[in-house]
Design a protein around this motif. Structure first.
Motif, PDB file in Angstrom:
ATOM      1  N   VAL A   6       1.524 -57.680  42.148  1.00 15.74           N
ATOM      2  CA  VAL A   6       0.544 -58.217  41.195  1.00 15.74           C
ATOM      3  C   VAL A   6       0.611 -59.739  41.186  1.00 15.74           C
ATOM      4  O   VAL A   6      -0.404 -60.426  41.212  1.00 15.74           O
ATOM      5  N   LYS A   7       1.843 -60.265  41.197  1.00 12.93           N
ATOM      6  CA  LYS A   7       2.017 -61.707  41.175  1.00 12.93           C
ATOM      7  C   LYS A   7       1.324 -62.363  42.373  1.00 12.93           C
ATOM      8  O   LYS A   7       0.761 -63.445  42.255  1.00 12.93           O
ATOM      9  N   TYR A   8       1.391 -61.693  43.523  1.00 14.67           N
ATOM     10  CA  TYR A   8       0.835 -62.290  44.738  1.00 14.67           C
ATOM     11  C   TYR A   8      -0.589 -61.824  45.038  1.00 14.67           C
ATOM     12  O   TYR A   8      -1.109 -62.067  46.122  1.00 14.67           O
ATOM     13  N   ASP A   9      -1.206 -61.143  44.069  1.00 11.47           N
ATOM     14  CA  ASP A   9      -2.531 -60.544  44.315  1.00 11.47           C
ATOM     15  C   ASP A   9      -3.521 -61.511  44.944  1.00 11.47           C
ATOM     16  O   ASP A   9      -4.213 -61.179  45.898  1.00 11.47           O
ATOM     17  N   ARG A  10      -3.608 -62.723  44.392  1.00 12.18           N
ATOM     18  CA  ARG A  10      -4.656 -63.646  44.854  1.00 12.18           C
ATOM     19  C   ARG A  10      -4.440 -64.151  46.273  1.00 12.18           C
ATOM     20  O   ARG A  10      -5.358 -64.651  46.902  1.00 12.18           O
ATOM     21  N   GLN A  11      -3.206 -64.087  46.768  1.00 10.50           N
ATOM     22  CA  GLN A  11      -2.973 -64.500  48.150  1.00 10.50           C
ATOM     23  C   GLN A  11      -2.943 -63.304  49.096  1.00 10.50           C
ATOM     24  O   GLN A  11      -3.309 -63.437  50.263  1.00 10.50           O
ATOM     25  N   ARG A  13      -4.979 -61.090  49.043  1.00  7.45           N
ATOM     26  CA  ARG A  13      -6.378 -60.921  49.425  1.00  7.45           C
ATOM     27  C   ARG A  13      -6.744 -61.827  50.607  1.00  7.45           C
ATOM     28  O   ARG A  13      -7.832 -61.703  51.153  1.00  7.45           O
ATOM     29  N   ILE A  14      -5.883 -62.774  50.933  1.00  7.11           N
ATOM     30  CA  ILE A  14      -6.157 -63.645  52.084  1.00  7.11           C
ATOM     31  C   ILE A  14      -5.373 -63.196  53.316  1.00  7.11           C
ATOM     32  O   ILE A  14      -5.932 -63.018  54.371  1.00  7.11           O
ATOM     33  N   TRP A  15      -4.050 -63.014  53.152  1.00 10.86           N
ATOM     34  CA  TRP A  15      -3.258 -62.713  54.356  1.00 10.86           C
ATOM     35  C   TRP A  15      -2.648 -61.320  54.362  1.00 10.86           C
ATOM     36  O   TRP A  15      -1.943 -60.958  55.298  1.00 10.86           O
ATOM     37  N   ASN A  43       4.858 -75.378  47.065  1.00  9.41           N
ATOM     38  CA  ASN A  43       3.750 -74.468  47.380  1.00  9.41           C
ATOM     39  C   ASN A  43       4.227 -73.222  48.117  1.00  9.41           C
ATOM     40  O   ASN A  43       3.659 -72.143  47.962  1.00  9.41           O
ATOM     41  N   LEU A  46       6.281 -70.847  45.617  1.00 12.10           N
ATOM     42  CA  LEU A  46       5.357 -70.103  44.756  1.00 12.10           C
ATOM     43  C   LEU A  46       4.793 -68.893  45.495  1.00 12.10           C
ATOM     44  O   LEU A  46       4.602 -67.826  44.919  1.00 12.10           O
TER      45      LEU A  46
END
Lengths: 523, 450
Positions: A6-11, A13-15, A43, A46
């Motif tokens: 969940v924490k890494y959800d937004r990334q 979606r990229i890799w 960066n 995170l």
């Protein structure tokens, strides 16, 4: 503890999970943890990089509080590496964070094998002589190296490694693999089974454009001696033919067909970029070849034989106006062909591996599958050694950059960033580092830069006086905003290199914070 | 290394080189001095709009670029999915207001910095609130919010009689935006460089699926998800609004979408993808936010000090295929309703405020409904709150000429609703009102007028 997914959800979606796993497996070494280095690592921490090792021999000074967020008042007098490391740890407890209180320059001299334990080294604020030595060490040990430097309102980022190959280059704009002008038998017979002259208006406006274009391309070729539209007039005529087949002006499928007709005109076979990779001497494989080149070698065979001049089919189709049934059928036809191509490729890869004396199962199925899906988009990036670039830059390009108005500032910054290191080794301080010496430093920097240019074979080349003055004014200041920007770029390149997704930058990125007309230089 | 005694190292060791030394590639009014550095520190107030991925970076970057008086406004609370990039937040902060935690964290680490958090919607603040800042830095992810702030900042802009912007009324903005490996940073000097509205075409409206595709010919996973979300939900849950933040609602949509996908043989419906489609999730990473925010901060420092040339005026960054940066110099839309000198409206001196408001509704360019009207900071009519509405209601029947102090021409600010892409949106418009038959009106430039 939050679920990492969940924490890494937004990334993710990229890799994706694979890219994330690659990050979590990697270990990064940072040299010098001033703001440029600290921001680069921030960066990456995170994003959940596996482990970090911060190398810096200095103690935190009051001045550091004004440009580095990762130290605070309580850090003054303490090891900078230790303080930065402990704050980074606070950002993400799943990262293993270590520090080494030693000057990178000394480590490079005394303990070169130290660097071979890492996946990647981020070297910040290093002077030229150390860069060259470190580059040699990392190339030898096959460790990825990335340099970042912030200097006043300027800076640079430079990747260095022998070779970086990318399967998932994920280009934003790339022609779909539809084979409209070169359909395989199953696609052809599916198209044949649909009648374009059917009178039912509902059925007519739900024929997918792929079918319309396959049929119309075939029809055109039959009446033009097997050739496809090539001239501007013919292309227009082809589109007019499509328009004439519409039985009502609201048929979106025909509008899409007209818009996509350029896909019919595209040449058959593989692109020049892919051809270049196939022609690369690395595709003559032996037991030392990487998996990538083993698969390229198999791909070469595929294209020459089973593929009939084409790479394995990608297998996906874009969304288009269609009835559900015809769309799903079409999708399955593409998928089936992609699967058949994959099975052939898999055999070729296995036999290639056997030929070079490797275990024929040593490349996983999933990797071969991904390779097939992305075969048209493969990328190979190679980087010159720092030593080669610094001692014998590409002279025609250097001269072009110097004389071209659009690049004169960027190349000026490049030359001056090298000149300040030469200056520092001659005068024991950077130009303009101390207020009292600015006036004499300006002509000194100018003659140092001109000397450098002439050593590089550019006699008589001039740099803008304004820029030389500005460089002295900057006095080696490491401004936080510039460091955050340069460090941001460095961390983004690290992510691309480690996930082996997307395409890393080539050449040297010169940051120009004066008017933001930054530029990539290849020298 | 020599002569350290002359320059005792201080916190501003690096920044001083830029602010205390004369330069060659600088703005025309750059006056390098310790005074300049101290003025930035003590007097330059900057507002950061948004305390998300960009906002966290902006606060840190500005604080370490010499700005010690910052405000931050954000209505959101911290979520777990923020933690991969919003570095001022920790797991234990989830649920707390972003603005408050962000302000506190930066102040803890950098002494001497004062950050005032505002945990509210941007629309909740009076327009005057925004006028107190020297520069507004935008770290937003929506076109609507950008548009609103742009409207507000442009409403402060005044023009002289030759339609040249009055410098002291220019409220500079820097605006950043990111998506994945891509981003933009821009400088908006209302009246000088294009405002957000001048180049609104840079943000094309989102494409929506036709309802008949969703209902009759679904082909992709997204079609199945939007069918469940936009059609099936209302059929089944008539009275209950769908709440994207309610996990049970999301799960229901996912289950329905999966059922539909199976029925039609469509692959690709996952829970994560369902969330992405329904919430229109934009992928976001730390590095891109860092790059864009730093570019915005540098420009903020340049606007405040002229310590270097400025970026003119729109930077794009794309790191997905190699690395591409480009600065484009966009041009103003001369007829811009937001940053232009204002739409000219000529009326008779007898026209009442009510009649004037009716004219605004009928005006083809404005189509402004539910108007609240202000003149030189005084509310002539307010739609809300009820107390103010009641207090100003009596003005409706009075002549606008009298309400505006019998001036032959002047500017009024009108807050209301207008329609954009067939949707009602709030807007703020500056109007130049001229009264017919009163001295001076005939001289007025009517270009771009009603």
């Amino acid at each position: 503890m939050a679920e990492p997914k969940v924490k890494y959800d937004r990334q993710l979606r990229i890799w994706g999970e694979q890219g994330q796993a690659a990050l979590e497996k990697s270990s990064i070494c940072l040299l010098n943890c001033g703001p440029t280095g600290s921001e680069t690592l921030k960066n990456l921490v995170l994003g959940g990089i596996g482990s970090i090792t911060v190398v810096d021999g200095s103690k935190v000074e009051v001045g550091d509080l004004g440009n580095n967020f990762l130290v605070d008042e309580s850090s003054v007098g303490q090891s900078k590496a230790k303080c930065v490391c402990s704050f980074l740890q606070e950002l993400n407890d799943s990262v293993k964070a270590k520090f080494v209180e030693e000057y990178p320059e000394a480590l490079i001299e005394t303990n070169p094998s130290f660097f071979s334990q890492f996946t990647l080294v981020v070297a910040t604020q290093l002077v030229e002589s150390s860069m060259i030595k470190l580059d040699r060490i990392c190339r030898e040990a096959n460790v990825i190296l990335i340099f970042a430097r912030s200097y006043g309102l300027t800076g640079f980022v430079r990747i260095s490694l022998k070779e970086h190959t990318v399967i998932e280059s994920k280009p934003e704009h790339f022609l779909d693999d539809l084979r409209l002008n070169n359909p395989w038998p199953e696609l052809k017979s599916f198209a044949d089974s649909i009648d374009l002259t059917a009178q039912d208006p509902v059925a007519h406006k739900h024929i997918p454009y792929v079918v319309i274009l396959v049929k119309m391309a075939d029809e055109w070729a039959k009446s033009h001696g097997g050739k496809l539209p090539s001239t501007r007039e013919q292309k227009k005529e082809f589109k007019d033919l499509l328009k004439a087949r519409m039985i009502s002006p609201d048929e979106d499928n025909y509008k899409e067909a007209i818009e996509a007709s350029f896909k019919v005109f595209a040449p058959q076979g593989i692109s020049w970029d892919l051809q270049k990779i196939l022609n690369d001497s690395s595709s003559e494989v032996d037991s030392n070849s990487s998996d990538f080149w083993v698969m390229v070698s198999a791909l070469k065979e595929f294209i020459a034989n089973e593929g009939g001049g084409e790479a394995p089919l990608e297998g996906s189709i874009p969304d288009m106006t269609s009835s559900t049934e015809q769309y799903v059928n079409l999708q399955n036809i593409y998928l089936a062909k992609a699967e058949a191509d994959f099975l052939v490729m898999e055999q070729l890869v296995r036999s290639t591996l056997k030929k070079i004396g490797r275990d024929s199962n040593s490349i996983p199925k999933a990797t071969i599958r991904s390779f097939c899906k992305n075969a048209r988009k493969l990328r190979v990036c190679r980087y010159r050694s720092i030593e080669d670039e610094f001692n014998s830059p590409n002279l025609p390009d250097l001269q072009k950059y110097l004389t071209d108005e659009d690049s004169s500032i960027a190349i000026g910054i490049y030359i001056l960033l090298r000149a300040v290191d030469r200056f520092a080794s001659n005068y024991n301080s950077f130009p303009g580092q101390f207020d009292s010496a600015i006036d004499e430093d300006i002509p000194r920097l100018k003659s140092t830069a001109i000397g450098l240019l002439s050593d590089l074979g550019c006699n008589g080349a001039a740099l803008a006086e304004d820029l030389i003055n500005e460089m002295c004014r900057f006095g080696a200041a490491e401004l936080h905003a510039v460091a955050a920007l340069v460090g941001g770029i460095a961390s983004q390149e690290v992510i691309k290199l480690i996930t082996k997704q997307f395409v890393p930058m080539s050449g040297t990125y010169i940051f120009n914070g004066i008017d933001h007309k930054s530029q990539l230089l290849s020298l | 290394m020599a002569d350290t005694a002359a320059t005792q190292p201080t916190r501003s060791r690096d920044l001083d080189k830029l602010l205390l030394r004369p330069g060659n590639l600088v703005g025309p009014r750059f006056e390098p001095s310790a005074q300049l550095r101290d003025d930035v520190q003590n007097h330059a107030r900057v507002l950061v709009v948004g305390a998300g991925g960009l906002g966290c970076e902006l606060l840190k970057d500005l604080a370490l670029s010499g700005f010690h008086n910052l405000d931050v406004i954000d209505m959101d609370r911290i979520e777990v999915t923020n933690l991969n990039r919003q570095f001022l937040f920790r797991v234990e902060d989830v649920g707390k207001p972003k603005a408050e935690v962000a302000a506190k964290r930066v102040m803890e680490r950098i002494s001497g910095v004062n950050i005032v958090p505002h945990f509210c919607r941007i629309e909740d603040k009076d327009i005057d609130f925004y006028n107190d800042f020297m520069i507004i830095a935008l770290g937003l992810d929506s076109v609507e919010a950008r548009s609103y702030i742009n409207n507000v900042a442009c409403s402060f802009l005044e023009y002289d009689s030759d339609d040249n912007p009055l410098e002291e009324t220019i409220k500079p903005m820097v605006d950043g935006g990111t998506e994945g490996f891509k981003g933009h940073a821009r400088v908006i000097l209302p009246g000088i460089t294009p405002c957000f509205e001048c180049t609104i075409w840079l943000f094309p409206p989102q494409v929506k699926f036709p309802l008949c595709t969703l209902a009759e010919t679904p082909r992709t996973a997204a079609h199945c998800i939007e069918y469940a979300h936009l059609i099936k939900w209302n059929e089944v849950h008539g009275g209950t609004d769908f709440d994207p933040d309610n996990p049970e609602h999301m799960k229901w949509v996912y289950d329905e979408a999966a059922k539909r996908a199976e029925l039609f043989g469509i692959p690709g419906v996952t829970y994560s993808f369902t969330q992405g489609v329904v919430k229109n999730i934009i992928p976001a990473i730390a590095s891109t936010n860092a790059i864009i925010s730093a570019a915005c901060t540098l420009e903020t420092l340049k606007i405040a000090t002229e310590c270097s040339k400025t970026m003119s005026n729109y930077l794009t960054y794309n790191g997905s295929e190699g690395l591409h940066t480009k600065v484009a110099e966009f041009e103003r839309d001369k007829d811009c309703l937001v940053c232009g000198p204002g739409v000219l409206i000529e009326v008779d001196t007898s026209v009442t405020l009510q009649k004037f408001m009716n004219l605004l509704e009928e005006h083809p360019k404005l189509q402004l409904t539910k108007a609240s009207v202000a003149h030189r900071g005084k509310n002539l009519y307010m739609q809300a709150p009820p107390v103010l509405e009641e207090m100003t209601r009596s003005n409706l029947s009075l002549p606008l000429f009298d309400l505006m102090g019998k001036l032959s021409k002047d500017v009024v600010h009108v807050n209301g609703m207008t329609s954009k892409n067939n949707q009602k949106v709030s807007c703020l418009r500056k109007l130049r009102v001229a009264f017919k038959g009163v001295d001076g009106v005939t001289d007025m430039d009517t270009a771009g007028g009603a």
